[in-house]
Design an enzyme around this catalytic site. Structure first.
Site, short mmCIF file in Angstrom:
data_model
loop_
_atom_site.label_atom_id
_atom_site.label_comp_id
_atom_site.label_asym_id
_atom_site.label_seq_id
_atom_site.Cartn_x
_atom_site.Cartn_y
_atom_site.Cartn_z
N GLN A 143 -4.07 -1.51 9.89
CA GLN A 143 -3.97 -2.84 9.29
C GLN A 143 -4.48 -3.88 10.29
OE1 GLN A 143 -2.99 -3.60 6.09
NE2 GLN A 143 -3.72 -5.64 6.60
N ASP A 173 -10.58 3.77 4.96
CA ASP A 173 -10.73 2.32 4.80
C ASP A 173 -12.17 1.89 5.06
OD1 ASP A 173 -9.60 -0.12 4.11
OD2 ASP A 173 -9.07 -0.64 6.17
N LYS A 191 0.82 -1.21 0.00
CA LYS A 191 0.00 0.00 0.00
C LYS A 191 0.86 1.26 0.00
CE LYS A 191 -3.77 -2.47 2.22
NZ LYS A 191 -4.39 -2.89 3.49
#
Length: 288
Positions: free
Chosen positions: A102, A125, A58
């Site tokens: 994450q 996200d 990413k």
């Protein structure tokens, strides 16, 4: 479709590249007009090899798109309170426009509490309850990235969802559940299936659109796919295997996503696009 025909592959890699190119152009415009580049902060707890790889990927994509990235690596012993403090600090930092935690963070972490420490305007996200509510009510906000990528794929291949029966296999908070909400917003009739579903095969056989998002290799049998259906495989298992029996399903479906190269690239593309959107919103820049 006859047994000699095969489904058209839905090229997530190509579409993702186009989305990232657009995000890069928008990031350059923001940098030119606002004097600062969009910035995504990534937070990783521990050193899980898969998570380390995902974050590295990413960050590399951010660099190619002209998006700054700030990485915060926390030890595996980090507590929920310490993680929340980190995320709260990033939420209040005007130089950070998007935040990615994450996951998984480890069994000792209250992930929901951690997610909720991210302010909605930086939740690129799409993991907070605020973002899920926005998806459910079709209100402005950031979508969960994988479901958002799925919807962009369906749109790119002109899949008309109105009146179609969509079966979502999986009910996770950041994939299955929001995917169903986004499909419902496009006037599909949505059925959720999961580990307690009594007859999964029967449900899949009725589906015009199948979204497999459960993390079990080849769970969706090819013979259960309705002829002419659209099959979205959001699963990724060891050996580059999805949640769908691809070879057999491809002989029945009209459209199908490969693994890899289908849904996966779209997830990162949506993350970057939403980071750029977040920066524009926070900097008050109206893009042309």
């Amino acid at each position: 479709m006859s047994a000699t025909q095969t489904a058209q592959l839905m090229d997530g890699t190509g579409l993702a590249n186009r989305i990232i190119e657009e995000a890069a152009a928008n990031a350059a415009e923001i940098s030119r007009r606002g004097g600062t580049s969009p910035c995504l902060a990534t937070v990783l707890v521990g050193e899980d090899p898969a998570s380390v790889t995902y974050v590295r990927m990413k960050r590399a994509r951010c660099a190619k798109a002209g998006i700054q990235s700030r990485h915060i690596a926390l030890p595996a012993t980090t507590t929920t309170a310490e993680l929340i403090d980190t995320l709260t600090g990033l939420s209040g930092d005007p130089d950070v426009h998007g935040i990615l935690l994450q996951h998984p963070c480890g069994p000792h972490i209250d992930e929901r509490a951690a997610f909720e420490a991210i302010v909605p305007e930086k939740d690129v996200d799409g993991v907070t309850m605020h973002s899920f509510a926005a998806m459910s009510f079709a209100l402005p906000g950031f979508v969960s990235c994988t479901p958002g990528g799925i919807m962009r794929l369906l749109e790119a291949y002109d899949v008309d969802l109105a009146g179609k029966h969509a079966v979502v296999v999986g009910r996770s908070a950041i994939l299955g559940k929001p995917a169903g909400m986004l499909l419902l917003a496009k006037n599909a009739t949505v059925t959720y299936c999961h580990s307690r579903t009594a007859d999964l095969s029967a449900a899949v056989r009725e589906a015009d659109v199948v979204v497999a998002a459960v993390g079990r290799p080849r769970l969706i049998r090819g013979e259960d796919v309705k002829p002419g259906a659209v099959v979205i495989d959001a699963g990724y298992n060891p050996g580059n295997v999805g949640d769908v029996d691809f070879d057999n399903a491809r002989t029945r479906a009209r459209l199908i996503t490969p693994v890899p190269g289908g849904v996966g690239p779209m997830t990162i593309a949506v993350l970057l696009a939403q980071t750029v959107d977040a920066a524009a919103n926070q900097l008050g820049i109206q893009r042309h």
